[in-house]
Design a protein around this motif. Structure first.
Motif, PDB file in Angstrom:
ATOM      1  N   SER A  31       7.636 -14.295  -0.865  1.00 12.41           N
ATOM      2  CA  SER A  31       8.852 -13.555  -1.211  1.00 12.41           C
ATOM      3  C   SER A  31       9.473 -12.823  -0.038  1.00 12.41           C
ATOM      4  CB  SER A  31       8.546 -12.536  -2.326  1.00 12.41           C
ATOM      5  OG  SER A  31       7.968 -13.173  -3.448  1.00 12.41           O
ATOM      6  N   GLY A  32       8.773 -12.768   1.088  1.00 11.52           N
ATOM      7  CA  GLY A  32       9.281 -12.036   2.239  1.00 11.52           C
ATOM      8  C   GLY A  32       9.025 -10.543   2.109  1.00 11.52           C
ATOM      9  N   PRO A  33       9.315  -9.781   3.177  1.00 10.04           N
ATOM     10  CA  PRO A  33       9.032  -8.339   3.165  1.00 10.04           C
ATOM     11  C   PRO A  33       9.695  -7.595   2.014  1.00 10.04           C
ATOM     12  CG  PRO A  33       9.552  -9.074   5.384  1.00 10.04           C
ATOM     13  CD  PRO A  33       9.833 -10.234   4.480  1.00 10.04           C
ATOM     14  N   LEU A  34      10.918  -7.977   1.645  1.00 10.01           N
ATOM     15  CA  LEU A  34      11.612  -7.266   0.573  1.00 10.01           C
ATOM     16  C   LEU A  34      10.965  -7.496  -0.784  1.00 10.01           C
ATOM     17  CD1 LEU A  34      15.362  -7.795   1.604  1.00 10.01           C
ATOM     18  CD2 LEU A  34      13.914  -5.781   1.955  1.00 10.01           C
ATOM     19  N   GLY A  35      10.220  -8.582  -0.921  1.00  8.69           N
ATOM     20  CA  GLY A  35       9.547  -8.862  -2.193  1.00  8.69           C
ATOM     21  C   GLY A  35       8.177  -8.242  -2.300  1.00  8.69           C
ATOM     22  N   ALA A  36       7.751  -7.534  -1.243  1.00 10.98           N
ATOM     23  CA  ALA A  36       6.402  -6.952  -1.252  1.00 10.98           C
ATOM     24  C   ALA A  36       6.402  -5.518  -0.741  1.00 10.98           C
ATOM     25  CB  ALA A  36       5.465  -7.813  -0.403  1.00 10.98           C
ATOM     26  N   ILE A  37       7.526  -4.823  -0.870  1.00 10.81           N
ATOM     27  CA  ILE A  37       7.625  -3.463  -0.314  1.00 10.81           C
ATOM     28  C   ILE A  37       6.597  -2.543  -0.947  1.00 10.81           C
ATOM     29  CG2 ILE A  37       9.093  -1.440  -0.115  1.00 10.81           C
ATOM     30  CD1 ILE A  37      11.498  -3.306   0.069  1.00 10.81           C
ATOM     31  N   SER A  38       6.568  -2.504  -2.275  1.00 12.84           N
ATOM     32  CA  SER A  38       5.627  -1.616  -2.959  1.00 12.84           C
ATOM     33  C   SER A  38       4.189  -2.023  -2.679  1.00 12.84           C
ATOM     34  CB  SER A  38       5.881  -1.620  -4.474  1.00 12.84           C
ATOM     35  OG  SER A  38       4.930  -0.816  -5.144  1.00 12.84           O
ATOM     36  N   GLU A  39       3.923  -3.316  -2.742  1.00 12.40           N
ATOM     37  CA  GLU A  39       2.547  -3.789  -2.570  1.00 12.40           C
ATOM     38  C   GLU A  39       2.014  -3.500  -1.166  1.00 12.40           C
ATOM     39  OE1 GLU A  39       4.213  -5.673  -6.098  1.00 12.40           O
ATOM     40  OE2 GLU A  39       4.961  -5.438  -4.045  1.00 12.40           O
ATOM     41  N   GLU A  41       1.108   9.648   2.653  1.00 13.76           N
ATOM     42  CA  GLU A  41       2.152  10.266   1.849  1.00 13.76           C
ATOM     43  C   GLU A  41       3.438   9.450   1.851  1.00 13.76           C
ATOM     44  OE1 GLU A  41      -0.866  13.233   3.001  1.00 13.76           O
ATOM     45  OE2 GLU A  41       0.273  11.722   4.104  1.00 13.76           O
ATOM     46  N   VAL A  42       3.768   8.853   2.994  1.00 16.17           N
ATOM     47  CA  VAL A  42       4.977   8.021   3.067  1.00 16.17           C
ATOM     48  C   VAL A  42       4.837   6.808   2.161  1.00 16.17           C
ATOM     49  CG1 VAL A  42       6.311   6.498   4.578  1.00 16.17           C
ATOM     50  CG2 VAL A  42       5.685   8.791   5.356  1.00 16.17           C
ATOM     51  N   HIS A  43       3.681   6.155   2.220  1.00 15.32           N
ATOM     52  CA  HIS A  43       3.480   4.952   1.409  1.00 15.32           C
ATOM     53  C   HIS A  43       3.422   5.271  -0.080  1.00 15.32           C
ATOM     54  CE1 HIS A  43       3.121   2.311   4.803  1.00 15.32           C
ATOM     55  NE2 HIS A  43       2.298   3.164   5.378  1.00 15.32           N
ATOM     56  N   LEU A  44       2.774   6.379  -0.429  1.00 15.14           N
ATOM     57  CA  LEU A  44       2.736   6.767  -1.836  1.00 15.14           C
ATOM     58  C   LEU A  44       4.140   7.114  -2.340  1.00 15.14           C
ATOM     59  CD1 LEU A  44      -0.523   8.923  -1.776  1.00 15.14           C
ATOM     60  CD2 LEU A  44      -0.245   6.640  -2.763  1.00 15.14           C
ATOM     61  N   GLY A  45       4.944   7.708  -1.461  1.00 11.73           N
ATOM     62  CA  GLY A  45       6.319   7.992  -1.836  1.00 11.73           C
ATOM     63  C   GLY A  45       7.121   6.730  -2.099  1.00 11.73           C
ATOM     64  N   VAL A  46       6.901   5.693  -1.286  1.00 10.16           N
ATOM     65  CA  VAL A  46       7.580   4.413  -1.493  1.00 10.16           C
ATOM     66  C   VAL A  46       7.186   3.811  -2.839  1.00 10.16           C
ATOM     67  CG1 VAL A  46       7.738   2.023  -0.687  1.00 10.16           C
ATOM     68  CG2 VAL A  46       7.871   3.903   0.956  1.00 10.16           C
ATOM     69  N   VAL A  47       5.880   3.817  -3.118  1.00  8.71           N
ATOM     70  CA  VAL A  47       5.389   3.247  -4.379  1.00  8.71           C
ATOM     71  C   VAL A  47       5.979   3.996  -5.570  1.00  8.71           C
ATOM     72  CG1 VAL A  47       3.340   2.805  -5.775  1.00  8.71           C
ATOM     73  CG2 VAL A  47       3.267   2.420  -3.303  1.00  8.71           C
ATOM     74  N   ALA A  48       5.965   5.329  -5.489  1.00 11.65           N
ATOM     75  CA  ALA A  48       6.489   6.135  -6.601  1.00 11.65           C
ATOM     76  C   ALA A  48       7.975   5.893  -6.813  1.00 11.65           C
ATOM     77  CB  ALA A  48       6.223   7.610  -6.328  1.00 11.65           C
ATOM     78  N   ARG A  49       8.735   5.810  -5.714  1.00  9.44           N
ATOM     79  CA  ARG A  49      10.179   5.595  -5.827  1.00  9.44           C
ATOM     80  C   ARG A  49      10.490   4.277  -6.521  1.00  9.44           C
ATOM     81  NH1 ARG A  49      11.474   5.204  -0.747  1.00  9.44           N
ATOM     82  NH2 ARG A  49      11.919   2.969  -0.709  1.00  9.44           N
ATOM     83  N   ILE A  50       9.787   3.220  -6.133  1.00 10.21           N
ATOM     84  CA  ILE A  50      10.021   1.905  -6.724  1.00 10.21           C
ATOM     85  C   ILE A  50       9.579   1.887  -8.181  1.00 10.21           C
ATOM     86  CG2 ILE A  50       9.312  -0.525  -6.617  1.00 10.21           C
ATOM     87  CD1 ILE A  50       9.203  -0.177  -3.553  1.00 10.21           C
ATOM     88  N   GLU A  51       8.458   2.523  -8.458  1.00 12.64           N
ATOM     89  CA  GLU A  51       7.949   2.549  -9.839  1.00 12.64           C
ATOM     90  C   GLU A  51       8.889   3.314 -10.758  1.00 12.64           C
ATOM     91  OE1 GLU A  51       4.940   1.230 -12.490  1.00 12.64           O
ATOM     92  OE2 GLU A  51       5.401   0.750 -10.397  1.00 12.64           O
ATOM     93  N   ALA A  55      12.078   3.907 -10.312  1.00  9.68           N
ATOM     94  CA  ALA A  55      13.341   3.173 -10.438  1.00  9.68           C
ATOM     95  C   ALA A  55      13.222   2.043 -11.448  1.00  9.68           C
ATOM     96  CB  ALA A  55      13.770   2.618  -9.086  1.00  9.68           C
ATOM     97  N   ALA A  56      12.081   1.355 -11.431  1.00 14.55           N
ATOM     98  CA  ALA A  56      11.869   0.248 -12.373  1.00 14.55           C
ATOM     99  C   ALA A  56      11.879   0.755 -13.807  1.00 14.55           C
ATOM    100  CB  ALA A  56      10.550  -0.444 -12.055  1.00 14.55           C
ATOM    101  N   HIS A  57      11.269   1.885 -14.064  1.00 16.71           N
ATOM    102  CA  HIS A  57      11.222   2.419 -15.425  1.00 16.71           C
ATOM    103  C   HIS A  57      12.571   2.996 -15.823  1.00 16.71           C
ATOM    104  CE1 HIS A  57       7.010   1.841 -16.472  1.00 16.71           C
ATOM    105  NE2 HIS A  57       6.743   2.100 -15.193  1.00 16.71           N
ATOM    106  N   ARG A  58      13.293   3.577 -14.860  1.00 17.17           N
ATOM    107  CA  ARG A  58      14.610   4.102 -15.153  1.00 17.17           C
ATOM    108  C   ARG A  58      15.557   2.968 -15.526  1.00 17.17           C
ATOM    109  NH1 ARG A  58      15.019   6.883 -10.918  1.00 17.17           N
ATOM    110  NH2 ARG A  58      16.104   5.354  -9.609  1.00 17.17           N
ATOM    111  N   ASP A  59      15.424   1.830 -14.841  1.00 20.24           N
ATOM    112  CA  ASP A  59      16.279   0.690 -15.139  1.00 20.24           C
ATOM    113  C   ASP A  59      16.010   0.111 -16.523  1.00 20.24           C
ATOM    114  OD1 ASP A  59      17.386   0.993 -12.666  1.00 20.24           O
ATOM    115  OD2 ASP A  59      16.209  -0.609 -11.704  1.00 20.24           O
ATOM    116  N   ARG A  60      14.765   0.275 -17.001  1.00 17.81           N
ATOM    117  CA  ARG A  60      14.423  -0.284 -18.310  1.00 17.81           C
ATOM    118  C   ARG A  60      14.845   0.651 -19.463  1.00 17.81           C
ATOM    119  NH1 ARG A  60       8.633  -1.108 -16.111  1.00 17.81           N
ATOM    120  NH2 ARG A  60       8.851  -2.970 -14.842  1.00 17.81           N
ATOM    121  N   ALA A  61      15.111   1.901 -19.110  1.00 18.32           N
ATOM    122  CA  ALA A  61      15.416   2.892 -20.154  1.00 18.32           C
ATOM    123  C   ALA A  61      16.781   2.638 -20.784  1.00 18.32           C
ATOM    124  CB  ALA A  61      15.386   4.283 -19.541  1.00 18.32           C
TER     125      ALA A  61
END
Length: 404
Positions: A326-334, A386-396, A398-404
């Motif tokens: 998927s390339g870098p954009l498809g694995a940002i959170s992971e 902390e930077v990486h955990l912030g990235v994971v939290a932001r993506i997570e 956003a995903a739940h906000r989009d589903r709401a």
């Protein structure tokens, strides 16, 4: 995804594993004895060159780069288990010409370098003739936010002029380090991710000065080391800029994805070696009339270490597969997930192994103290937890906000 290794990967896993077990691990003590016996530790013991020649003759060379012009052309998922094997020994990555930061710098030149830049720097780097360093982090600012960078790479006609101070420039102490990649601010008025440039800098350029080497928990990691480097009116031709002005962040993102996979898989190999040493100690050593394995909950600690290593390995392999497909954009959170999780896992496993070794675990008689420092340092390298955990939290979120 299918976690089964390809036939080609299995072949290299066997070959690299055999080489490490028969050629590298038996000579580690000899290497360190030679290194520490030398009046100048910033030199390379001859056995490194001998082992590199053997590895290259065996076709175990440049395994990290997916380009058959320079090596076997392995994919990310094929290379990942080999990086794990190399992580079992501090000297193994260089033996196979797969050590950081040279791998990341080679990937940058391979993907973004001009023909002239590749000929001058990439080819000798991939031939193992020279080494390199990467100059990004700065002592005066919080470099976890790379937009804070104060060092400059300003255009002046047909030249680029560098000024600033960098530190934790890994590999700068190596006697074969011939160039660095410098990241600096070029246009403060541009979009925040288009302000910076990456520049190829020969180490002997006037104005480049290694101010000091930095210890990590009291050790200097000779002959590679981590240095503080000043750049004072360093003038280079504009052609030294990689891919053109303002593309520093783009290049950094392309560089860091594979680099995080490499770091994490090497750490898993390091944790595996620590667990191996812990199990050996637990079964061979006795206290209070019992093997250490039967005292103080050590069986449970060993079991939990095995579970943690296996979980981490599967997560990193999954991330490598995502990056590849998927390339870098498809694995940002992971990518951020594994970078935050694996160093903590490795640190805990190594710490457990040290505890089983008692005082010996703190000494240089075993590789555990150095392994612990390595795992702890990697909670900061390539971005702090902390930077990486912030990235994971932001993506997570956003995903739940989009589903709401």
């Amino acid at each position: 995804m299918d976690f089964a290794h390809s036939a080609r990967a299995r072949e290299y896993i066997e070959s690299v594993g055999d080489f490490i077990e028969t050629e590298i691990l038996p000579r580690e003590r000899e290497y360190y004895t030679e290194l520490f016996r030398q009046p100048d530790r910033w030199t390379v013991p001859p056995l490194i060159g001998e082992l590199k020649a053997k590895a290259r003759a065996a076709g175990l060379w440049n395994l990290f780069l997916p380009d058959e012009r320079y090596g076997p052309g392995l994919t990310m998922t094929e290379y990942a288990p080999l990086a794990e094997l190399m992580g079992r020994s501090t000297i193994a990555p260089e033996i196979f010409n797969c050590n950081a930061p040279d791998t990341g710098n080679a990937e940058v030149l391979h993907l973004y370098g001009s023909d002239e830049q590749r000929e001058r720097w990439l080819e000798p780097l991939l031939a193992g003739e020279i080494r390199s360093a990467f100059c990004m982090t700065e002592p005066a600012v919080a470099s976890s936010d790379a937009t804070n960078m104060q060092a400059t790479a300003l255009l002046d006609g047909d030249d680029v002029v560098l000024n600033g101070r960098k530190w934790w420039s890994t590999g700068i102490g190596h006697p074969d380090c011939e160039f660095v990649i410098f990241m600096g601010l070029t246009d403060p008025e541009a979009h925040r991710h288009h302000r910076h440039s990456m520049v190829l800098v020969p180490k002997n350029t006037p104005g480049v000065r290694v101010e000091r080497m930095l210890p990590v928990f009291g050790h200097y990691d000779e002959p590679y080391g981590h240095g503080e480097v000043s750049f004072t009116d360093v003038r280079l031709p504009r052609a030294a800029i990689i891919a053109g002005p303002g593309r520093g962040f783009e290049i950094a993102q392309g560089r860091l994805g594979p680099g995080r996979i490499h770091h994490c898989m090497r750490l898993i190999g390091l944790a595996e070696r620590a667990l191996q040493l812990a199990c050996r100690r637990a079964t061979e050593r006795t206290a209070f009339g019992k093997p250490l394995a039967n005292l103080g909950g050590n069986r449970e600690r060993i079991a939990k270490a095995r579970i943690a290593i296996n979980q981490a390995r599967l997560q990193v392999l999954h991330t490598a597969w995502l990056l590849e497909t998927s390339g870098p954009l498809g694995a940002i959170s992971e990518l951020s997930q594994v970078k935050a999780a694996v160093p903590v896992m490795a640190y805990e496993v190594i710490d457990m192994a040290i505890q089983l070794h008692g005082g010996a675990g703190l000494s240089d008689d075993f590789p555990l103290a150095a392994a612990l420092a390595n795992a702890r340092a990697l909670r900061l390298a390539d971005g702090p937890d902390e930077v990486h955990l912030g990235v994971v939290a932001r993506i997570e979120l956003a995903a739940h906000r989009d589903r709401a």
